[in-house]
Design a protein around this motif. Structure first.
Motif, PDB file in Angstrom:
ATOM      1  N   SER A  18       0.835  -1.194   0.000  1.00 16.92           N
ATOM      2  CA  SER A  18       0.000   0.000   0.000  1.00 16.92           C
ATOM      3  C   SER A  18       0.870   1.245   0.000  1.00 16.92           C
ATOM      4  CB  SER A  18      -0.913   0.014   1.235  1.00 16.92           C
ATOM      5  OG  SER A  18      -1.823  -1.070   1.198  1.00 16.92           O
ATOM      6  N   ILE A  19       0.392   2.274  -0.718  1.00 20.33           N
ATOM      7  CA  ILE A  19       1.072   3.564  -0.733  1.00 20.33           C
ATOM      8  C   ILE A  19       0.039   4.649  -0.471  1.00 20.33           C
ATOM      9  CG2 ILE A  19       2.925   2.842  -2.267  1.00 20.33           C
ATOM     10  CD1 ILE A  19       1.387   4.131  -4.577  1.00 20.33           C
ATOM     11  N   ALA A  20       0.539   5.862  -0.315  1.00 16.72           N
ATOM     12  CA  ALA A  20      -0.356   6.973   0.010  1.00 16.72           C
ATOM     13  C   ALA A  20      -1.258   7.303  -1.174  1.00 16.72           C
ATOM     14  CB  ALA A  20       0.469   8.201   0.381  1.00 16.72           C
ATOM     15  N   ALA A  21      -2.455   7.822  -0.846  1.00 16.13           N
ATOM     16  CA  ALA A  21      -3.368   8.277  -1.883  1.00 16.13           C
ATOM     17  C   ALA A  21      -2.692   9.368  -2.706  1.00 16.13           C
ATOM     18  CB  ALA A  21      -4.651   8.803  -1.261  1.00 16.13           C
ATOM     19  N   GLY A  22      -2.818   9.293  -4.010  1.00 12.60           N
ATOM     20  CA  GLY A  22      -2.220  10.280  -4.893  1.00 12.60           C
ATOM     21  C   GLY A  22      -0.768  10.022  -5.207  1.00 12.60           C
ATOM     22  N   ALA A  23      -0.226   8.878  -4.742  1.00 12.30           N
ATOM     23  CA  ALA A  23       1.185   8.575  -4.954  1.00 12.30           C
ATOM     24  C   ALA A  23       1.353   7.423  -5.923  1.00 12.30           C
ATOM     25  CB  ALA A  23       1.855   8.233  -3.626  1.00 12.30           C
ATOM     26  N   THR A  24       2.537   7.316  -6.461  1.00  7.93           N
ATOM     27  CA  THR A  24       2.969   6.134  -7.189  1.00  7.93           C
ATOM     28  C   THR A  24       4.402   5.857  -6.734  1.00  7.93           C
ATOM     29  OG1 THR A  24       3.189   5.125  -9.366  1.00  7.93           O
ATOM     30  CG2 THR A  24       3.762   7.466  -9.200  1.00  7.93           C
ATOM     31  N   VAL A  25       5.152   5.028  -7.456  1.00  5.00           N
ATOM     32  CA  VAL A  25       6.501   4.715  -7.013  1.00  5.00           C
ATOM     33  C   VAL A  25       7.497   4.886  -8.145  1.00  5.00           C
ATOM     34  CG1 VAL A  25       5.700   3.107  -5.244  1.00  5.00           C
ATOM     35  CG2 VAL A  25       6.310   2.245  -7.527  1.00  5.00           C
ATOM     36  N   ALA A  26       8.745   5.039  -7.758  1.00  3.85           N
ATOM     37  CA  ALA A  26       9.881   4.919  -8.661  1.00  3.85           C
ATOM     38  C   ALA A  26      10.820   3.916  -8.017  1.00  3.85           C
ATOM     39  CB  ALA A  26      10.564   6.270  -8.854  1.00  3.85           C
ATOM     40  N   ALA A  27      11.772   3.415  -8.783  1.00  2.00           N
ATOM     41  CA  ALA A  27      12.658   2.377  -8.263  1.00  2.00           C
ATOM     42  C   ALA A  27      14.110   2.692  -8.584  1.00  2.00           C
ATOM     43  CB  ALA A  27      12.288   1.017  -8.822  1.00  2.00           C
ATOM     44  N   VAL A  28      14.983   2.416  -7.617  1.00  2.00           N
ATOM     45  CA  VAL A  28      16.421   2.439  -7.841  1.00  2.00           C
ATOM     46  C   VAL A  28      16.822   1.028  -8.239  1.00  2.00           C
ATOM     47  CG1 VAL A  28      18.694   2.833  -6.840  1.00  2.00           C
ATOM     48  CG2 VAL A  28      16.739   4.241  -6.124  1.00  2.00           C
ATOM     49  N   SER A  29      17.322   0.874  -9.459  1.00  2.00           N
ATOM     50  CA  SER A  29      17.681  -0.457  -9.948  1.00  2.00           C
ATOM     51  C   SER A  29      18.946  -0.955  -9.276  1.00  2.00           C
ATOM     52  CB  SER A  29      17.890  -0.418 -11.470  1.00  2.00           C
ATOM     53  OG  SER A  29      16.718   0.005 -12.123  1.00  2.00           O
ATOM     54  N   PRO A  30      19.030  -2.255  -9.101  1.00  2.99           N
ATOM     55  CA  PRO A  30      20.216  -2.819  -8.446  1.00  2.99           C
ATOM     56  C   PRO A  30      21.366  -3.001  -9.421  1.00  2.99           C
ATOM     57  CG  PRO A  30      18.700  -4.566  -8.995  1.00  2.99           C
ATOM     58  CD  PRO A  30      18.023  -3.277  -9.403  1.00  2.99           C
ATOM     59  N   SER A  31      22.536  -3.283  -8.850  1.00  9.20           N
ATOM     60  CA  SER A  31      23.674  -3.802  -9.613  1.00  9.20           C
ATOM     61  C   SER A  31      23.882  -5.221  -9.107  1.00  9.20           C
ATOM     62  CB  SER A  31      24.939  -2.959  -9.385  1.00  9.20           C
ATOM     63  OG  SER A  31      24.738  -1.642  -9.861  1.00  9.20           O
ATOM     64  N   PRO A  32      23.229  -6.207  -9.716  1.00  4.42           N
ATOM     65  CA  PRO A  32      23.166  -7.555  -9.146  1.00  4.42           C
ATOM     66  C   PRO A  32      24.551  -8.173  -8.920  1.00  4.42           C
ATOM     67  CG  PRO A  32      21.562  -7.303 -10.889  1.00  4.42           C
ATOM     68  CD  PRO A  32      22.447  -6.111 -10.951  1.00  4.42           C
ATOM     69  N   THR A  33      24.637  -8.935  -7.849  1.00  9.53           N
ATOM     70  CA  THR A  33      25.842  -9.700  -7.523  1.00  9.53           C
ATOM     71  C   THR A  33      25.709 -11.084  -8.137  1.00  9.53           C
ATOM     72  OG1 THR A  33      26.084  -8.509  -5.437  1.00  9.53           O
ATOM     73  CG2 THR A  33      27.272 -10.599  -5.664  1.00  9.53           C
ATOM     74  N   HIS A  34      26.738 -11.545  -8.846  1.00 12.21           N
ATOM     75  CA  HIS A  34      26.743 -12.847  -9.510  1.00 12.21           C
ATOM     76  C   HIS A  34      27.633 -13.825  -8.763  1.00 12.21           C
ATOM     77  CE1 HIS A  34      25.008 -11.707 -13.598  1.00 12.21           C
ATOM     78  NE2 HIS A  34      25.146 -10.532 -13.003  1.00 12.21           N
ATOM     79  N   SER A  35      27.278 -15.105  -8.868  1.00 11.72           N
ATOM     80  CA  SER A  35      28.160 -16.159  -8.373  1.00 11.72           C
ATOM     81  C   SER A  35      27.819 -17.449  -9.100  1.00 11.72           C
ATOM     82  CB  SER A  35      28.003 -16.356  -6.867  1.00 11.72           C
ATOM     83  OG  SER A  35      28.857 -17.385  -6.413  1.00 11.72           O
ATOM     84  N   ALA A  36      28.885 -18.190  -9.510  1.00 11.75           N
ATOM     85  CA  ALA A  36      28.665 -19.456 -10.197  1.00 11.75           C
ATOM     86  C   ALA A  36      28.156 -20.530  -9.251  1.00 11.75           C
ATOM     87  CB  ALA A  36      29.950 -19.924 -10.870  1.00 11.75           C
ATOM     88  N   SER A  37      28.500 -20.430  -7.948  1.00 13.90           N
ATOM     89  CA  SER A  37      28.014 -21.397  -6.959  1.00 13.90           C
ATOM     90  C   SER A  37      28.317 -20.839  -5.579  1.00 13.90           C
ATOM     91  CB  SER A  37      28.681 -22.763  -7.132  1.00 13.90           C
ATOM     92  OG  SER A  37      30.088 -22.676  -6.925  1.00 13.90           O
ATOM     93  N   GLY A  38      27.713 -21.442  -4.555  1.00 10.64           N
ATOM     94  CA  GLY A  38      27.982 -21.005  -3.199  1.00 10.64           C
ATOM     95  C   GLY A  38      26.852 -21.367  -2.265  1.00 10.64           C
ATOM     96  N   THR A  39      26.960 -20.806  -1.026  1.00  3.58           N
ATOM     97  CA  THR A  39      25.930 -21.042  -0.003  1.00  3.58           C
ATOM     98  C   THR A  39      25.393 -19.740   0.563  1.00  3.58           C
ATOM     99  OG1 THR A  39      27.639 -21.219   1.706  1.00  3.58           O
ATOM    100  CG2 THR A  39      26.921 -23.280   0.656  1.00  3.58           C
ATOM    101  N   SER A  40      25.910 -18.602   0.074  1.00  3.42           N
ATOM    102  CA  SER A  40      25.431 -17.307   0.546  1.00  3.42           C
ATOM    103  C   SER A  40      25.731 -16.269  -0.519  1.00  3.42           C
ATOM    104  CB  SER A  40      26.126 -16.928   1.848  1.00  3.42           C
ATOM    105  OG  SER A  40      25.685 -15.675   2.300  1.00  3.42           O
ATOM    106  N   LEU A  41      24.823 -15.278  -0.638  1.00  2.00           N
ATOM    107  CA  LEU A  41      25.012 -14.243  -1.646  1.00  2.00           C
ATOM    108  C   LEU A  41      24.383 -12.949  -1.145  1.00  2.00           C
ATOM    109  CD1 LEU A  41      26.392 -14.170  -4.407  1.00  2.00           C
ATOM    110  CD2 LEU A  41      24.175 -14.619  -5.468  1.00  2.00           C
TER     111      LEU A  41
END
Length: 557
Positions: free
Chosen positions: A160-183
């Motif tokens: 939910s957002i405020a009446a009369g509002a919409t949103v914008a987004a800050v895009s990520p710089s995704p983190t890559h990994s070929a394999s692992g147990t945490s990211l």
């Protein structure tokens, strides 16, 4: 001597009354602008998971129905993970998201992690829309894949957002990994404000026990297909956090994966600009059309931060917004400048109407009336006799050939329709089909007359003898439309218009003769001139000398 028996069309108050039937049958880009986005001052709230779907087998799309109605004004975020198609790491364009009601879904990012071959990695993307038409539990939100894939996931989050509002987004710089147990993935150095941080992990694997970082609420933890197929399965992890600050970090841990990406996006509220609409046409100038034809409504429609459509209505006045909704293209008219939607006026009633449009962005409704009216008319079907210049002839007539007195049957001939007395049928109605007929003005008991002397036009008795009809005289008139010529109005054609066949009048049997017909393929808004129609009158033996006349009526219906 019999002098010039004549067939005369009566136009009041002169001979050959012309019958005219008036037929009134009714059938009838985004605009890119530079603008400043004001920040809203209310908070995100009620962040809720709203369902997910899994593609476990080959397919090129995947649909999910929300587990609760997504109501107008809410923001819906769709997280997507699938097998990859692209063979290089980085931004890609495999995914597209849409829904039952045609909302515009904005892509925040799409990222692929791969070992270098199709289906040997994962593609992750994030999308959002602001609900303008409620998306119910019986509707669907659909992921379209650029090609058929074996595994895919889609998951929904509502906020939910405020009446009369919409949103914008800050895009990520995704983190890559070929394999692992945490990211992990982070955002920093943002403008200080309230954000909805949205963490999304996508990879190959089948781990459903992922652990989100503290302060994040886990919204989805998903895996495709069945256990034991980790290299081909895809998995997803979604977490959210509302935080006022300048950045944050999102981590998925205790997870076994290959070819994964970790992404942190930041949504923030902005004030929604109201949509604008101007109805340009009709403006009351040259805005008259026949019922059953289409009319192009011209308008300007824009919204700087939403994709909107307008609904148009017709109204008898220019106030109140209390008219009747149009259907078809004008029910959901798209954005643009000096664009049109086509209104089919079939089933409308004749009259003058204003047009107005209504548009809403889910928060603000705006409207506008047309500056003038459109006039809808039923049009007409008419017949007249005109001269070479197209002007009506005041006292049209046909002169039959003169016959000498004879003790035997004689035949007088003539031509209906000449260059100076053309039969003209005009059809400005919405109905293409019509017929043109001719019959005696006084009906089947009419006769040729000169003073008190008469003979018949519709007695089929041989040799112009008197038969068993109502009168005591003989004679018969034959009309041959097939000998005639059809000349269409310039720009029109004779398609669908044909001449009748030769026929003779017979009292009580053939009281009228069809000269021409038009079928449904004929044009409207045209006229056709008919000339050269043959006439032949049998005159009884020993008929008294005189100039005989009879009145006929032409009817277009």
């Amino acid at each position: 001597m019999i002098r010039s028996p004549r067939i005369i069309r009566k136009l009041p108050p002169i001979l050959l009354l012309l019958a005219v039937l008036v037929s009134g049958r009714s059938n009838l880009p985004y605009i890119w602008r530079a603008f400043l986005v004001p920040e809203a001052h209310a908070a995100f709230s009620a962040v809720t998971a709203r369902g997910s779907a899994t593609l476990s087998g080959t397919g090129s799309s995947l649909a999910v129905s929300p587990d609760s109605n997504l109501t107008v004004g809410k923001i819906v975020i769709a997280a997507v993970v699938s097998d990859n198609e692209d063979t290089a790491d980085g931004a890609t364009t495999l995914h597209t998201v849409s829904d039952t009601h045609g909302h515009t879904w904005t892509k925040v990012f799409e990222e692929t992690e791969t070992d270098g071959a199709a289906d040997d990695g994962s593609t992750t993307s994030l999308w959002w829309t602001k609900v303008q038409t409620a998306i119910t539990t019986s509707d669907s939100i659909t992921l379209a894949l650029g090609t058929s894939k074996s595994d895919a996931l889609i998951a929904l989050v509502e906020v939910s957002i405020a009446a009369g509002a919409t949103v914008a987004a800050v895009s990520p710089s995704p983190t890559h990994s070929a394999s692992g147990t945490s990211l992990s993935d982070s955002l920093s150095s943002l403008t200080s404000r309230q954000y909805l941080f949205f963490g999304l992990f996508g990879a190959e694997g089948e781990d459903t026990a992922k652990t989100p970082i503290a302060n994040y609420t886990e919204r989805h933890d998903l895996v495709s297909t069945t256990a034991g197929q980790a290299p081909t399965n895809v998995q997803m992890h979604v977490g959210t956090r509302i935080l006022t600050g300048t950045g944050d970090t999102w981590t998925s841990s205790a997870v076994s994966f290959t070819n994964g990406t970790q992404s942190l996006a930041a949504f923030y509220e902005i004030t929604s600009s109201a949509p604008t609409i101007t109805v340009d046409e009709p403006d009351g100038t040259s805005d008259s059309v026949m019922i059953g034809t289409s009319y192009d409504i011209q308008y300007d429609l824009a919204d700087s931060d939403d994709v909107v459509s307008a609904a148009f209505y017709y109204d008898s006045d220019a106030s109140g917004l209390n008219g009747t909704a149009l259907t078809g293209a004008c029910a959901t008219a798209a954005e643009g400048t000096n664009v049109t939607c086509s209104w089919d006026t079939t089933s409308m009633s004749a009259g003058n109407y204003y047009i107005y449009g209504i548009v809403t962005d889910g928060t603000t409704q705006t409207s506008d009336y047309s500056p003038g009216q459109i006039t809808l008319s039923a049009g007409s079907l008419s017949v007249d006799i005109v001269d070479s210049g197209g002007s009506p002839v005041g006292s049209p007539s046909v002169a039959m050939s003169t016959q000498a007195f004879s003790f035997a049957l004689t035949v007088s001939t003539g031509t209906l329709g000449s260059s100076n007395e053309k039969i003209r049928v005009t059809n400005t109605s919405a109905t293409a089909s019509w017929s043109l007929t001719i019959g005696a003005t006084s009906g089947s008991t009419a006769v040729w007359t000169t003073g008190s002397v008469t003979y018949d036009f519709n007695d089929p008795t041989a040799s112009a003898g008197d038969g068993g009809d109502a009168d005591s005289v003989g004679g018969q008139l034959t009309i041959n439309p097939a000998a005639g010529t059809i000349t269409p109005q310039s720009g029109c054609s004779t398609t669908g218009v044909s001449l009748g066949s030769s026929n003779a009048f017979s009292e009580g049997v053939t009281n009228s003769i069809t000269l021409a017909t038009a079928n449904g393929s004929a044009q409207t808004g045209c006229y056709w001139d008919f000339t050269g129609i043959g006439l032949s009158q049998d005159i009884p033996a020993a008929q008294s000398v005189g100039t005989y006349t009879i009145n006929f009526t032409l009817t277009a219906s």
